[in-house]
Design a protein around this motif. Structure first.
Motif, PDB file in Angstrom:
ATOM      1  N   MET A  82      16.689   5.945  -8.474  1.00 47.71           N
ATOM      2  CA  MET A  82      17.247   6.416  -7.209  1.00 47.71           C
ATOM      3  C   MET A  82      17.265   5.237  -6.246  1.00 47.71           C
ATOM      4  SD  MET A  82      15.418  10.136  -6.945  1.00 47.71           S
ATOM      5  CE  MET A  82      16.145  10.570  -5.367  1.00 47.71           C
ATOM      6  N   ASP A  83      18.349   5.100  -5.506  1.00 48.29           N
ATOM      7  CA  ASP A  83      18.516   3.952  -4.623  1.00 48.29           C
ATOM      8  C   ASP A  83      18.282   4.351  -3.167  1.00 48.29           C
ATOM      9  OD1 ASP A  83      20.783   5.536  -4.963  1.00 48.29           O
ATOM     10  OD2 ASP A  83      22.185   3.883  -4.756  1.00 48.29           O
ATOM     11  N   PHE A  84      17.427   3.567  -2.517  1.00 51.07           N
ATOM     12  CA  PHE A  84      17.059   3.798  -1.130  1.00 51.07           C
ATOM     13  C   PHE A  84      16.976   2.472  -0.397  1.00 51.07           C
ATOM     14  CE2 PHE A  84      14.606   6.801  -3.719  1.00 51.07           C
ATOM     15  CZ  PHE A  84      14.952   8.010  -3.163  1.00 51.07           C
ATOM     16  N   VAL A  85      17.167   2.532   0.895  1.00 43.57           N
ATOM     17  CA  VAL A  85      16.784   1.451   1.791  1.00 43.57           C
ATOM     18  C   VAL A  85      15.805   2.058   2.774  1.00 43.57           C
ATOM     19  CG1 VAL A  85      17.545  -0.137   3.602  1.00 43.57           C
ATOM     20  CG2 VAL A  85      18.918   0.138   1.535  1.00 43.57           C
ATOM     21  N   GLU A  86      14.680   1.422   2.941  1.00 40.86           N
ATOM     22  CA  GLU A  86      13.624   1.899   3.833  1.00 40.86           C
ATOM     23  C   GLU A  86      13.534   0.940   5.014  1.00 40.86           C
ATOM     24  OE1 GLU A  86      11.258   4.442   2.791  1.00 40.86           O
ATOM     25  OE2 GLU A  86      11.817   4.601   0.681  1.00 40.86           O
ATOM     26  N   VAL A  87      13.518   1.497   6.207  1.00 39.42           N
ATOM     27  CA  VAL A  87      13.361   0.720   7.427  1.00 39.42           C
ATOM     28  C   VAL A  87      12.134   1.257   8.150  1.00 39.42           C
ATOM     29  CG1 VAL A  87      14.402   0.004   9.608  1.00 39.42           C
ATOM     30  CG2 VAL A  87      15.855   0.378   7.591  1.00 39.42           C
ATOM     31  N   MET A  88      11.193   0.369   8.440  1.00 37.55           N
ATOM     32  CA  MET A  88       9.960   0.777   9.105  1.00 37.55           C
ATOM     33  C   MET A  88       9.742  -0.059  10.352  1.00 37.55           C
ATOM     34  SD  MET A  88       7.386   1.145   5.870  1.00 37.55           S
ATOM     35  CE  MET A  88       7.643   2.373   4.609  1.00 37.55           C
ATOM     36  N   GLU A  89       9.424   0.609  11.445  1.00 40.28           N
ATOM     37  CA  GLU A  89       8.974  -0.066  12.647  1.00 40.28           C
ATOM     38  C   GLU A  89       7.458   0.008  12.651  1.00 40.28           C
ATOM     39  OE1 GLU A  89      10.885   1.532  16.118  1.00 40.28           O
ATOM     40  OE2 GLU A  89      12.877   1.104  15.323  1.00 40.28           O
ATOM     41  N   ILE A  90       6.825  -1.143  12.818  1.00 46.22           N
ATOM     42  CA  ILE A  90       5.376  -1.261  12.700  1.00 46.22           C
ATOM     43  C   ILE A  90       4.809  -1.789  14.017  1.00 46.22           C
ATOM     44  CG2 ILE A  90       3.506  -2.446  11.469  1.00 46.22           C
ATOM     45  CD1 ILE A  90       5.558  -2.684   9.095  1.00 46.22           C
ATOM     46  N   ALA A  91       3.745  -1.148  14.479  1.00 44.78           N
ATOM     47  CA  ALA A  91       3.012  -1.635  15.655  1.00 44.78           C
ATOM     48  C   ALA A  91       1.548  -1.286  15.459  1.00 44.78           C
ATOM     49  CB  ALA A  91       3.557  -1.012  16.940  1.00 44.78           C
ATOM     50  N   ASP A  92       0.687  -2.142  15.910  1.00 43.66           N
ATOM     51  CA  ASP A  92      -0.758  -1.922  15.795  1.00 43.66           C
ATOM     52  C   ASP A  92      -1.172  -1.672  14.344  1.00 43.66           C
ATOM     53  OD1 ASP A  92      -1.043  -2.204  18.595  1.00 43.66           O
ATOM     54  OD2 ASP A  92      -0.496  -0.092  18.865  1.00 43.66           O
ATOM     55  N   GLY A  93      -0.465  -2.297  13.403  1.00 48.99           N
ATOM     56  CA  GLY A  93      -0.818  -2.209  11.996  1.00 48.99           C
ATOM     57  C   GLY A  93      -0.434  -0.910  11.310  1.00 48.99           C
ATOM     58  N   LEU A  94       0.349  -0.054  12.002  1.00 47.90           N
ATOM     59  CA  LEU A  94       0.732   1.242  11.436  1.00 47.90           C
ATOM     60  C   LEU A  94       2.232   1.462  11.554  1.00 47.90           C
ATOM     61  CD1 LEU A  94      -2.115   3.440  12.963  1.00 47.90           C
ATOM     62  CD2 LEU A  94      -1.935   2.646  10.576  1.00 47.90           C
ATOM     63  N   ILE A  95       2.753   2.315  10.688  1.00 43.81           N
ATOM     64  CA  ILE A  95       4.166   2.680  10.745  1.00 43.81           C
ATOM     65  C   ILE A  95       4.360   3.611  11.936  1.00 43.81           C
ATOM     66  CG2 ILE A  95       6.079   3.827   9.556  1.00 43.81           C
ATOM     67  CD1 ILE A  95       4.459   3.238   6.897  1.00 43.81           C
TER      68      ILE A  95
ATOM     69  N   LEU B 145      -0.983   7.571   1.920  1.00 46.53           N
ATOM     70  CA  LEU B 145       0.282   7.437   2.654  1.00 46.53           C
ATOM     71  C   LEU B 145       0.086   7.741   4.134  1.00 46.53           C
ATOM     72  CD1 LEU B 145       2.690   9.119   0.099  1.00 46.53           C
ATOM     73  CD2 LEU B 145       2.825   6.739   0.883  1.00 46.53           C
ATOM     74  N   LEU B 146      -0.558   8.856   4.439  1.00 46.96           N
ATOM     75  CA  LEU B 146      -0.764   9.239   5.841  1.00 46.96           C
ATOM     76  C   LEU B 146      -1.538   8.173   6.615  1.00 46.96           C
ATOM     77  CD1 LEU B 146      -1.526  13.051   5.665  1.00 46.96           C
ATOM     78  CD2 LEU B 146       0.402  11.946   6.813  1.00 46.96           C
ATOM     79  N   ALA B 147      -2.470   7.518   5.945  1.00 50.13           N
ATOM     80  CA  ALA B 147      -3.280   6.492   6.608  1.00 50.13           C
ATOM     81  C   ALA B 147      -2.441   5.308   7.086  1.00 50.13           C
ATOM     82  CB  ALA B 147      -4.376   6.008   5.662  1.00 50.13           C
ATOM     83  N   LEU B 148      -1.237   5.151   6.546  1.00 45.44           N
ATOM     84  CA  LEU B 148      -0.362   4.041   6.942  1.00 45.44           C
ATOM     85  C   LEU B 148       0.489   4.366   8.168  1.00 45.44           C
ATOM     86  CD1 LEU B 148       0.793   2.997   3.372  1.00 45.44           C
ATOM     87  CD2 LEU B 148      -0.950   1.894   4.807  1.00 45.44           C
ATOM     88  N   TYR B 149       0.519   5.633   8.559  1.00 51.01           N
ATOM     89  CA  TYR B 149       1.358   6.079   9.678  1.00 51.01           C
ATOM     90  C   TYR B 149       0.532   6.292  10.932  1.00 51.01           C
ATOM     91  CZ  TYR B 149       5.180   7.046   6.423  1.00 51.01           C
ATOM     92  OH  TYR B 149       6.184   6.930   5.492  1.00 51.01           O
ATOM     93  N   ALA B 150       1.106   5.924  12.069  1.00 51.13           N
ATOM     94  CA  ALA B 150       0.504   6.254  13.359  1.00 51.13           C
ATOM     95  C   ALA B 150       0.448   7.772  13.489  1.00 51.13           C
ATOM     96  CB  ALA B 150       1.331   5.650  14.495  1.00 51.13           C
TER      97      ALA B 150
ATOM     98  N   ASP C  88       0.813  -1.216   0.000  1.00 56.53           N
ATOM     99  CA  ASP C  88       0.000   0.000   0.000  1.00 56.53           C
ATOM    100  C   ASP C  88       0.846   1.266   0.000  1.00 56.53           C
ATOM    101  OD1 ASP C  88      -2.174  -1.687   0.030  1.00 56.53           O
ATOM    102  OD2 ASP C  88      -2.807  -1.189   2.074  1.00 56.53           O
ATOM    103  N   TRP C  89       1.970   1.238   0.700  1.00 53.90           N
ATOM    104  CA  TRP C  89       2.831   2.420   0.774  1.00 53.90           C
ATOM    105  C   TRP C  89       3.371   2.756  -0.616  1.00 53.90           C
ATOM    106  CZ3 TRP C  89       7.839   3.997  -0.017  1.00 53.90           C
ATOM    107  CH2 TRP C  89       8.219   5.189   0.612  1.00 53.90           C
ATOM    108  N   ASP C  90       3.895   1.767  -1.324  1.00 49.73           N
ATOM    109  CA  ASP C  90       4.445   2.025  -2.650  1.00 49.73           C
ATOM    110  C   ASP C  90       3.352   2.409  -3.644  1.00 49.73           C
ATOM    111  OD1 ASP C  90       7.013   1.981  -4.227  1.00 49.73           O
ATOM    112  OD2 ASP C  90       5.767   0.665  -5.463  1.00 49.73           O
ATOM    113  N   LYS C  91       2.194   1.782  -3.543  1.00 45.65           N
ATOM    114  CA  LYS C  91       1.079   2.123  -4.436  1.00 45.65           C
ATOM    115  C   LYS C  91       0.656   3.572  -4.214  1.00 45.65           C
ATOM    116  CE  LYS C  91      -3.610   0.831  -5.695  1.00 45.65           C
ATOM    117  NZ  LYS C  91      -4.762  -0.013  -5.363  1.00 45.65           N
ATOM    118  N   ALA C  92       0.525   3.973  -2.956  1.00 42.38           N
ATOM    119  CA  ALA C  92       0.128   5.349  -2.657  1.00 42.38           C
ATOM    120  C   ALA C  92       1.192   6.336  -3.131  1.00 42.38           C
ATOM    121  CB  ALA C  92      -0.137   5.513  -1.163  1.00 42.38           C
ATOM    122  N   LEU C  93       2.465   6.015  -2.918  1.00 40.91           N
ATOM    123  CA  LEU C  93       3.534   6.904  -3.387  1.00 40.91           C
ATOM    124  C   LEU C  93       3.536   6.987  -4.907  1.00 40.91           C
ATOM    125  CD1 LEU C  93       5.935   8.697  -2.613  1.00 40.91           C
ATOM    126  CD2 LEU C  93       7.385   6.670  -2.831  1.00 40.91           C
TER     127      LEU C  93
END
Length: 141
Positions: free
Chosen positions: A106-119, A30-35, A17-22
């Motif tokens: 463009m090259d990136f590494v993304e690190v996400m901490e997830i809790a309660d279904g949100l970033i 995108l905002l809906a995926l974040y706490a 969902d994050w990549d699709k929204a971006l």
């Protein structure tokens, strides 16, 4: 104790969902995926906003960043990825590699901490190709 099945499902959903929204420049998606109190750290923060640091706290600071990134994506900001890794409990990591089947991105590494279904926390680490885009100021062209 974290329910590993719930975490894995949330990580997979967020990954897609994050990549699709971006890709679709869908700031609300995108905002809906974040706490509400999520933290995002990225070189894109001072590059695309008036911030002096690379850190955003909460939706009020995330929204202008995501709007700017969506509106000013350079052509090399594409969306080729091959999967994600998790620790099975809280952290997900994935890469946008420089080399893709269709050329460079463009090259990136993304690190996400997830809790309660949100970033909860999101850190973006840029590779040399992404840094070159900053040097060339492609976000402002």
């Amino acid at each position: 104790m974290v329910n590993n099945e719930s975490f894995q499902h949330a990580a997979e959903r967020i990954y897609h969902d994050w990549d699709k929204a971006l890709s679709n420049e869908d700031v609300e998606g995108l905002l809906a995926l974040y706490a509400p109190d999520a933290v995002l750290e990225s070189p894109a923060v001072p590059l695309t906003t008036d911030a002096e640091t690379g850190v955003c706290h909460g939706h009020d600071e995330l929204r202008p960043l995501l709007e700017a990134v969506a509106a000013r994506k350079p052509p090399l900001r594409t969306h080729y990825r091959t999967g994600f890794l998790t620790d099975g409990e809280r952290t997900m990591i994935f890469e946008y590699p420089r080399a893709t089947p269709n050329g460079e991105q463009m090259d990136f590494v993304e690190v996400m901490e997830i809790a309660d279904g949100l970033i909860q926390r999101h850190c973006v680490y840029w590779g040399w190709r992404g840094v070159k885009v900053i040097q060339d100021d492609a976000y402002h062209k």
